[in-house]
Motif scaffolding. Sequence first.
Motif, PDB file in Angstrom:
ATOM      1  N   ASP A  72      32.465 -72.001 -32.607  1.00  0.00           N
ATOM      2  CA  ASP A  72      33.796 -71.408 -32.766  1.00  0.00           C
ATOM      3  C   ASP A  72      34.172 -70.572 -31.537  1.00  0.00           C
ATOM      4  O   ASP A  72      35.315 -70.629 -31.063  1.00  0.00           O
ATOM      5  CB  ASP A  72      33.843 -70.529 -34.019  1.00  0.00           C
ATOM      6  N   VAL A  73      33.207 -69.807 -31.023  1.00  0.00           N
ATOM      7  CA  VAL A  73      33.453 -68.998 -29.822  1.00  0.00           C
ATOM      8  C   VAL A  73      33.718 -69.902 -28.629  1.00  0.00           C
ATOM      9  O   VAL A  73      34.624 -69.666 -27.824  1.00  0.00           O
ATOM     10  CB  VAL A  73      32.255 -68.064 -29.537  1.00  0.00           C
ATOM     11  N   LEU A  74      32.926 -70.960 -28.504  1.00  0.00           N
ATOM     12  CA  LEU A  74      33.077 -71.905 -27.399  1.00  0.00           C
ATOM     13  C   LEU A  74      34.455 -72.574 -27.434  1.00  0.00           C
ATOM     14  O   LEU A  74      35.127 -72.701 -26.404  1.00  0.00           O
ATOM     15  CB  LEU A  74      31.963 -72.942 -27.462  1.00  0.00           C
ATOM     16  N   ILE A  75      34.875 -72.987 -28.624  1.00  0.00           N
ATOM     17  CA  ILE A  75      36.192 -73.614 -28.773  1.00  0.00           C
ATOM     18  C   ILE A  75      37.296 -72.618 -28.427  1.00  0.00           C
ATOM     19  O   ILE A  75      38.309 -72.988 -27.806  1.00  0.00           O
ATOM     20  CB  ILE A  75      36.373 -74.155 -30.205  1.00  0.00           C
ATOM     21  N   ALA A  76      37.101 -71.347 -28.787  1.00  0.00           N
ATOM     22  CA  ALA A  76      38.087 -70.317 -28.439  1.00  0.00           C
ATOM     23  C   ALA A  76      38.226 -70.213 -26.921  1.00  0.00           C
ATOM     24  O   ALA A  76      39.340 -70.073 -26.390  1.00  0.00           O
ATOM     25  CB  ALA A  76      37.678 -68.973 -29.031  1.00  0.00           C
ATOM     26  N   GLY A  77      37.089 -70.289 -26.219  1.00  0.00           N
ATOM     27  CA  GLY A  77      37.118 -70.259 -24.761  1.00  0.00           C
ATOM     28  C   GLY A  77      37.841 -71.457 -24.181  1.00  0.00           C
ATOM     29  O   GLY A  77      38.616 -71.339 -23.227  1.00  0.00           O
ATOM     30  N   LEU A  78      37.597 -72.624 -24.746  1.00  0.00           N
ATOM     31  CA  LEU A  78      38.256 -73.847 -24.285  1.00  0.00           C
ATOM     32  C   LEU A  78      39.761 -73.799 -24.559  1.00  0.00           C
ATOM     33  O   LEU A  78      40.560 -74.241 -23.728  1.00  0.00           O
ATOM     34  CB  LEU A  78      37.635 -75.062 -24.976  1.00  0.00           C
ATOM     35  N   CYS A  79      40.137 -73.263 -25.715  1.00  0.00           N
ATOM     36  CA  CYS A  79      41.559 -73.134 -26.036  1.00  0.00           C
ATOM     37  C   CYS A  79      42.239 -72.156 -25.083  1.00  0.00           C
ATOM     38  O   CYS A  79      43.404 -72.364 -24.686  1.00  0.00           O
ATOM     39  CB  CYS A  79      41.730 -72.659 -27.476  1.00  0.00           C
ATOM     40  N   THR A  80      41.524 -71.104 -24.694  1.00  0.00           N
ATOM     41  CA  THR A  80      42.055 -70.163 -23.710  1.00  0.00           C
ATOM     42  C   THR A  80      42.336 -70.869 -22.396  1.00  0.00           C
ATOM     43  O   THR A  80      43.371 -70.646 -21.751  1.00  0.00           O
ATOM     44  CB  THR A  80      41.051 -69.010 -23.480  1.00  0.00           C
ATOM     45  N   GLN A  81      41.429 -71.756 -22.014  1.00  0.00           N
ATOM     46  CA  GLN A  81      41.605 -72.525 -20.779  1.00  0.00           C
ATOM     47  C   GLN A  81      42.823 -73.439 -20.864  1.00  0.00           C
ATOM     48  O   GLN A  81      43.603 -73.557 -19.906  1.00  0.00           O
ATOM     49  CB  GLN A  81      40.343 -73.337 -20.496  1.00  0.00           C
ATOM     50  N   VAL A  82      42.991 -74.087 -22.003  1.00  0.00           N
ATOM     51  CA  VAL A  82      44.140 -74.977 -22.198  1.00  0.00           C
ATOM     52  C   VAL A  82      45.445 -74.189 -22.136  1.00  0.00           C
ATOM     53  O   VAL A  82      46.406 -74.593 -21.453  1.00  0.00           O
ATOM     54  CB  VAL A  82      44.031 -75.723 -23.546  1.00  0.00           C
ATOM     55  N   LEU A  83      45.500 -73.051 -22.816  1.00  0.00           N
ATOM     56  CA  LEU A  83      46.712 -72.233 -22.809  1.00  0.00           C
ATOM     57  C   LEU A  83      47.021 -71.715 -21.408  1.00  0.00           C
ATOM     58  O   LEU A  83      48.190 -71.621 -21.012  1.00  0.00           O
ATOM     59  CB  LEU A  83      46.555 -71.064 -23.784  1.00  0.00           C
ATOM     60  N   THR A  84      45.972 -71.371 -20.667  1.00  0.00           N
ATOM     61  CA  THR A  84      46.152 -70.927 -19.282  1.00  0.00           C
ATOM     62  C   THR A  84      46.824 -72.013 -18.460  1.00  0.00           C
ATOM     63  O   THR A  84      47.765 -71.751 -17.690  1.00  0.00           O
ATOM     64  CB  THR A  84      44.795 -70.563 -18.645  1.00  0.00           C
ATOM     65  N   PHE A  85      46.384 -73.256 -18.647  1.00  0.00           N
ATOM     66  CA  PHE A  85      46.945 -74.350 -17.867  1.00  0.00           C
ATOM     67  C   PHE A  85      48.360 -74.695 -18.303  1.00  0.00           C
ATOM     68  O   PHE A  85      49.198 -75.057 -17.469  1.00  0.00           O
ATOM     69  CB  PHE A  85      46.041 -75.581 -17.950  1.00  0.00           C
ATOM     70  N   VAL A  86      48.624 -74.583 -19.585  1.00  0.00           N
ATOM     71  CA  VAL A  86      49.994 -74.823 -20.061  1.00  0.00           C
ATOM     72  C   VAL A  86      50.935 -73.805 -19.426  1.00  0.00           C
ATOM     73  O   VAL A  86      52.022 -74.152 -18.928  1.00  0.00           O
ATOM     74  CB  VAL A  86      50.063 -74.744 -21.593  1.00  0.00           C
ATOM     75  N   PHE A  87      50.514 -72.545 -19.414  1.00  0.00           N
ATOM     76  CA  PHE A  87      51.344 -71.499 -18.807  1.00  0.00           C
ATOM     77  C   PHE A  87      51.494 -71.728 -17.306  1.00  0.00           C
ATOM     78  O   PHE A  87      52.569 -71.520 -16.730  1.00  0.00           O
ATOM     79  CB  PHE A  87      50.732 -70.125 -19.066  1.00  0.00           C
ATOM     80  N   PHE A  88      50.431 -72.204 -16.653  1.00  0.00           N
ATOM     81  CA  PHE A  88      50.502 -72.480 -15.222  1.00  0.00           C
ATOM     82  C   PHE A  88      51.502 -73.596 -14.930  1.00  0.00           C
ATOM     83  O   PHE A  88      52.269 -73.520 -13.962  1.00  0.00           O
ATOM     84  CB  PHE A  88      49.122 -72.853 -14.679  1.00  0.00           C
ATOM     85  N   LEU A  89      51.526 -74.625 -15.773  1.00  0.00           N
ATOM     86  CA  LEU A  89      52.498 -75.700 -15.595  1.00  0.00           C
ATOM     87  C   LEU A  89      53.920 -75.177 -15.767  1.00  0.00           C
ATOM     88  O   LEU A  89      54.849 -75.638 -15.098  1.00  0.00           O
ATOM     89  CB  LEU A  89      52.218 -76.841 -16.580  1.00  0.00           C
ATOM     90  N   VAL A  90      54.087 -74.209 -16.662  1.00  0.00           N
ATOM     91  CA  VAL A  90      55.405 -73.581 -16.825  1.00  0.00           C
ATOM     92  C   VAL A  90      55.779 -72.817 -15.554  1.00  0.00           C
ATOM     93  O   VAL A  90      56.940 -72.837 -15.117  1.00  0.00           O
ATOM     94  CB  VAL A  90      55.415 -72.639 -18.049  1.00  0.00           C
TER      95      VAL A  90
END
Length: 282
Positions: free
Chosen positions: A158-176
């Motif tokens: 669960d912690v690992l997935i939270a870290g991966l989701c943080t990475q995905v959200l970071t990239f979505v914001f970067f694309l914005v």
Amino acid sequence: MANDKSNSIWSYNPSIALAIAVAILYLIPTCVLFLQTVIRYRSYFFLCVVFGSALEVGGYIARAVSTRQVDEIPPYAISSTLIILAPIFVAAGNYLLIGRLIQAVLDQNQHRILGIRAERITRTFVGCDIASFLIQASGSGIASSGNWQGNNAKIGTDVLIAGLCTQVLTFVFFLVIIWAFGKSAKQYTKLDAPKGWRKVLHAIYISSALILVRSVYRVIEFACGIHGYPFTHEWIFYVFESLPMLPAISIFCLYHPAKYLGRMGGLGKSLSSDAGVDLGQA
């Protein structure tokens, strides 16, 4: 072919041929980028992408070794670590480039994009990526402490997935951020903006989008668990990990930023000999 399937760390029979082939494929852009960055343009600001590409090569070499030592943890761990770290350095190159593009292309009073100043964009997003990696590492550590079994495995995953989701959200914001910059550039481009800068922007778009695809795959992989389809079928790894990252790196062989922004990446007045060539209006 695996030597001892009963003691294998792998949940499938890994292919040494595929690992070697992919290592060779990654070696090509690594060598090209090294020659461009260090020898031709001396644009050392872009070394992070060269380093990320080199990590991919090392990761797949270690993977090839692991296919012959399927019961040994070190080559497996080295391979996994290098392949996980590589996109972080490539992403850092994209973060760095967009900050420099903003300063090289937009008028002085337009250097703030969605509230973030251009000179802080790299630090902001690299910081987010580091935080994401540390969360992933802590989750992996918790899960592995229980040999990926029992309550520790669930908490760690669960912690690992939270870290991966943080990475995905970071990239979505970067694309914005990239989109917002492109929109601002339609109105506030400087008269002396480097020619061909849009080619660098398109390269950043392509590279970042492909890294996002890879990051989403990692979320799905761990969400399905170590006994899920992604973990137990090798083709998934090569299609959604290896395949996206190769063009995410190679695009910069075609559109090396120093070719358009100069040796200093748009921050200085010193341009490379190729930067002044007529590459078409931005």
